[in-house]
Design a protein around this motif. Sequence first.
Motif, PDB file in Angstrom:
ATOM      1  N   GLU A 534      34.611 -27.902 -20.596  1.00  0.00           N
ATOM      2  CA  GLU A 534      33.513 -27.381 -19.604  1.00  0.00           C
ATOM      3  C   GLU A 534      33.552 -28.074 -18.405  1.00  0.00           C
ATOM      4  O   GLU A 534      33.239 -29.335 -18.302  1.00  0.00           O
ATOM      5  N   CYS A 535      33.441 -27.267 -17.408  1.00  0.00           N
ATOM      6  CA  CYS A 535      33.708 -27.928 -15.834  1.00  0.00           C
ATOM      7  C   CYS A 535      32.271 -28.438 -15.636  1.00  0.00           C
ATOM      8  O   CYS A 535      31.523 -27.327 -15.543  1.00  0.00           O
ATOM      9  N   LYS A 536      32.214 -29.550 -15.285  1.00  0.00           N
ATOM     10  CA  LYS A 536      30.879 -29.961 -14.762  1.00  0.00           C
ATOM     11  C   LYS A 536      30.423 -29.685 -13.336  1.00  0.00           C
ATOM     12  O   LYS A 536      29.320 -29.263 -12.827  1.00  0.00           O
ATOM     13  N   LYS A 537      31.418 -29.297 -12.494  1.00  0.00           N
ATOM     14  CA  LYS A 537      31.215 -28.972 -10.959  1.00  0.00           C
ATOM     15  C   LYS A 537      31.131 -27.289 -11.263  1.00  0.00           C
ATOM     16  O   LYS A 537      29.869 -26.869 -10.453  1.00  0.00           O
ATOM     17  N   CYS A 538      31.821 -26.405 -11.715  1.00  0.00           N
ATOM     18  CA  CYS A 538      31.451 -25.015 -11.572  1.00  0.00           C
ATOM     19  C   CYS A 538      30.815 -24.203 -12.689  1.00  0.00           C
ATOM     20  O   CYS A 538      30.585 -23.218 -12.659  1.00  0.00           O
ATOM     21  N   LYS A 539      30.468 -25.144 -13.793  1.00  0.00           N
ATOM     22  CA  LYS A 539      30.056 -24.711 -15.141  1.00  0.00           C
ATOM     23  C   LYS A 539      31.006 -23.759 -15.721  1.00  0.00           C
ATOM     24  O   LYS A 539      30.445 -23.322 -16.846  1.00  0.00           O
ATOM     25  N   LYS A 577      42.916 -28.983 -16.158  1.00  0.00           N
ATOM     26  CA  LYS A 577      42.292 -28.589 -14.876  1.00  0.00           C
ATOM     27  C   LYS A 577      41.576 -27.429 -15.038  1.00  0.00           C
ATOM     28  O   LYS A 577      41.971 -26.388 -15.703  1.00  0.00           O
ATOM     29  N   CYS A 578      40.131 -27.221 -14.349  1.00  0.00           N
ATOM     30  CA  CYS A 578      39.644 -26.126 -14.445  1.00  0.00           C
ATOM     31  C   CYS A 578      40.280 -24.958 -13.657  1.00  0.00           C
ATOM     32  O   CYS A 578      40.757 -25.167 -12.613  1.00  0.00           O
ATOM     33  N   SER A 579      40.249 -23.885 -14.326  1.00  0.00           N
ATOM     34  CA  SER A 579      40.930 -22.479 -13.913  1.00  0.00           C
ATOM     35  C   SER A 579      40.479 -21.984 -12.856  1.00  0.00           C
ATOM     36  O   SER A 579      40.977 -21.229 -12.022  1.00  0.00           O
ATOM     37  N   LYS A 580      38.961 -22.201 -12.655  1.00  0.00           N
ATOM     38  CA  LYS A 580      38.299 -21.646 -11.562  1.00  0.00           C
ATOM     39  C   LYS A 580      38.280 -22.744 -10.260  1.00  0.00           C
ATOM     40  O   LYS A 580      38.586 -22.129  -9.224  1.00  0.00           O
ATOM     41  N   CYS A 581      38.059 -24.003 -10.471  1.00  0.00           N
ATOM     42  CA  CYS A 581      38.056 -24.748  -9.187  1.00  0.00           C
ATOM     43  C   CYS A 581      38.801 -25.856  -9.091  1.00  0.00           C
ATOM     44  O   CYS A 581      38.712 -26.503  -8.125  1.00  0.00           O
ATOM     45  N   GLY A 582      39.603 -26.093 -10.096  1.00  0.00           N
ATOM     46  CA  GLY A 582      40.911 -26.983 -10.263  1.00  0.00           C
ATOM     47  C   GLY A 582      40.222 -28.551 -10.462  1.00  0.00           C
ATOM     48  O   GLY A 582      40.672 -29.193 -10.425  1.00  0.00           O
ATOM     49  N   ASN A 583      38.884 -28.449 -10.826  1.00  0.00           N
ATOM     50  CA  ASN A 583      38.147 -29.673 -11.261  1.00  0.00           C
ATOM     51  C   ASN A 583      38.921 -30.371 -12.462  1.00  0.00           C
ATOM     52  O   ASN A 583      39.529 -29.584 -13.401  1.00  0.00           O
ATOM     53  N   MET A 584      38.875 -31.770 -12.663  1.00  0.00           N
ATOM     54  CA  MET A 584      39.338 -32.244 -13.964  1.00  0.00           C
ATOM     55  C   MET A 584      38.269 -31.985 -14.973  1.00  0.00           C
ATOM     56  O   MET A 584      37.228 -32.215 -14.693  1.00  0.00           O
TER      57      MET A 584
HETATM   58 ZN   LIG Z   1      35.349 -25.680 -12.249  1.00  0.00          ZN
END
Ligand SMILES: [Zn+2]
Length: 1011
Positions: A534-539, A577-584
């Motif tokens: 789960e991406c903390k940045k973009c949810k 890597k988040c497929s939406k925003c690239g965040n780890m």
């Molecule tokens: Zn993300």
Amino acid sequence: MFIPLEITGIIYFMKNTNNSKKPLTGFNFVNPNTDFPKMEREFLGKWQKNGLVKKYLQRNNSSKEKFSFLDGPITANNPMGVHHAWGRTYKDFWQRFWNMRGKKQRFQNGFDEQGLWVEVEVEKELGLKNKKDIENLVTGDKFKSLEMFINLCKDRVKKFSAVQTEQSKRLGYFMDWDNSYHTSSDENNYSIWNFLKVVNEKGWLYKGHDSVPWCPRCGTAISQHEILTEEYKELEHESVFFKLPIIGKNNEYLLVWTTTPWTIPSNVAVAVNKKEKYSSYVLNGENLWLMDKRIKELENQKILIGGKSNNEKKLGKLLIGWEYNGPFDDVSLVKKTLGNYIHNVIDGEGVVTEEEGTGLLHVAPGAGEEDFKLGKENKLPVISSIEEDASYVQGMGKFSGQNAKWHPELIIDYLEQKNRGQFLLNTQLYKHRYPTCWRCKTELVWRVVDEWYIAMDKSSNSKFPNLDKRSGAGKTQNSKVQEKTFREQMAEVAKKINWLPDWGLERELDWLKNMHDWLISKKRYWGLALPIWECKKCKNFEVIGSKAELKERAVSGWNKFEGNSPHRPWIDEVKIKCSKCGNMVNRIPDVGNPWLDAGIVPFSTMPEEWFPAEFITESFPGQFKNWFYSLIAMSTALKKTNSFKTVLGFASVRDEQGEEMHKSKGNAIEFNEAADKIGVDVMRWLYLKQDPEQNLNLGYHVTDDVRRYFHLRLWNVYSFFVTYANINKFQISSIRQAQDKNFKFQISDNVLDKWIISRLNKTIKVSTELIEEYSADKAVGEIENFVINDLSNWFVRRSRDRVSFSNENIKDKDTCLSILYFVLMELSKLLAPFIPFISEEIYTNVSKKDSVHLENWPEFNDKLIDKKLEEEMQSARQIVESAHALRKSSEVKVRIPIKEMFYNGPFEISEEILNIVKDEINAYSLTFDKKSDVYGVFAKTSDDNLDLQFGLARDIVRKIQQERKKLETKANEKVMVYLPYWPKEHEEYIKKKAMINKIIEDNDFKVVKNA
Ligand SMILES: [Zn+2]
Ligand SMILES: [Zn+2]
């Protein structure tokens, strides 16, 4: 004296592959007082040595017919109890049956290995008190701590799966023990990953923010599935009647009641029923508002003492909107959370009860399920006042760090003191059923938390159309048609299953109708690592469906993970890597609901060609919500069909008084203890005899009754045969064994023989059908009836004279033994799946073959079932009963012959059968008198109709035989007898019956061995 035996008139239809003409003489001695557990242990040793189990498992390897059994995994967390042996007996029983019927099988046992049950035991062993202790096993190093903890969990299930394997072998359970499946295996876990990916693709997986039952000790949510009725305990809590001062009114209060005082700090509103009347009640100079209907009851309970209603009544809807002050309003967290919000009265129609309390409902959305829902509807603030361990959070003033659940007095004391007691009216001890943790029995609380769910009521994403070719949807029904919800699909699948007993379907559907979304996450350690990143940045969150996919997506941590099982803490190292925003992105720390582990096994352990399983069997309690549920859920999502065709459910094992067995109560029986004390054949018979719908009360009195009623009588028949076969030097080679392909069975001319063969065939036929229908208990009934009533109480009883030394008709003697030999051979095959040890003893001794467990299931021959003969014999036995009753009431001993007797009944009995009856009831003549509805006898019992002299002769014979026993004379050894008197006309009879060469008149009775 050796008599060459020539049996004519008998052709057996045994399909005998052993055509050796070698005579088989001499059966091993049968100890009438055998020690069953000892015999069982000896067989286990023998089987180990001769590799029997392997031969048994492989016997149908080349068969085209299959029987697909799927084992519900046993929790490998403790040694087996007697309650486990019930289901395991069923599992072994049907697999044995189908093995004898020639079907190929997998024989795979399963162990359930992940989950809270294991963690809690490891925590106990280590003396840990909470989750913090687990994370600090290696001081200051969470990774190493978890690694140690997980390895200990693995060790524990490894240990107990080995223990349970040995115990199962002791039960006579023949499985492919080297090939058991383990739910903690990589394959099992990755198969669940795949399932969750599919569920996510259908759009059913989501993260929810909800109020959930929570165990403060285990520090995790408890899903609705896990709260079974038995997890509710009758508990007493201090309930509180508290007063909330209404803003803008002088001295007027809302009177509210709660059984959970720790939740009062989270109060934000009070709910009323807008259609009910509320009254203002004057007490100690204050006006308390409560539901009119509740006043009387609360006065009776002495909650309201010395006050009265002031006749001011209002409908509940007029109370809605009233504002009030709360007792905790100046606590910083409460103040901060409330902000501009002012406590007020809301509409609670449908949840406000007139059954208890005050008719004003305390609403704390942060601390209750209903409350949370009401809060959502009314947009109320949520005060989450407790931590994972139920201690008050920071910001709760002097309460912070104190345990809310264990110290309700903190709140009550506070209410008592605050504003000189303005908020507290009264407390009252209150008994109610309250849920506890299924694992550690701690009382649950409710917390509002983020958890992961599978939605039951969303139709699946249209990008995944109905792929099931068998659904008959065809081309006209394309993917635009909205798919059914998971709940609807599961109900359809449940209906395809054959539920035994049939009310199982209703129970499952009822659960499916009422269950909430499936909560699958647990904030724990030893379990399926939920494959959610789960991406903390973009949810955004992503579900990984396999190890390969993870490897491809991994951007760091793979090297730390590789070589380990997909468990915490190793799997937690892998980032993508988040497929939406690239965040780890990290994996969420949660593990899965343990029923995911067991529900996936049709896919993770069973090769495709064995799907769906023909049969599963488990104890009902709990499984509608758990294993049956998860099996249906997972196969519905993955295949839109059922993974098993028939389920046999059964009830629970209780103690002899019908009480639940508990280690702590001291009434639990360990499996090993029971096996050593009573033997497993007795336990197995008891389990198989039980009506599966009823609880089984198990204890040593019950098992002893079973043993005496069935096993000992079977043993006596067997012992009888071996004794007389040996005495008479009975030889199997003299029997002409069947080569007749048409199964023509020319039986002995003796009507008793024809009858027992008919009964045997009928019993085989009926019990075969019953077993095929999964009615083991009814099959046991048939077999017991055959062994006890037919074989032991009639055939053997009426055959004693035929096999005794005094019978000079050698042919008849040999026929009788041949029949008994044949019955025992077939019977032991019939009994093999039920009682594998005794049947093996009988079969191997009688047949001289390797094992009954490598034989085919006994066949029956319809032509040998003589319905008329069976009915006639039934009538004959009614006459016997009536004659014995007559003798009893007129006090005439059975040894004294009655000269003339008459009988009435629906039909006349044939001469042949009448002769048997006459022998049994000791009558010289038995004549049909007239027709009547039921059979009955009558006779004069005066001396002139009795042969007293012959009665005396028989008495003398009996006394001599008793003496012979004491002197341990051989059956064919003649003796000398001294007697004061004997009827001279029966001297020859006495001499022959008692094997005497000389009778000498003497005042003292004496039996002397010949010198
Ligand atoms: Zn993300
Ligand atoms: Zn717990």
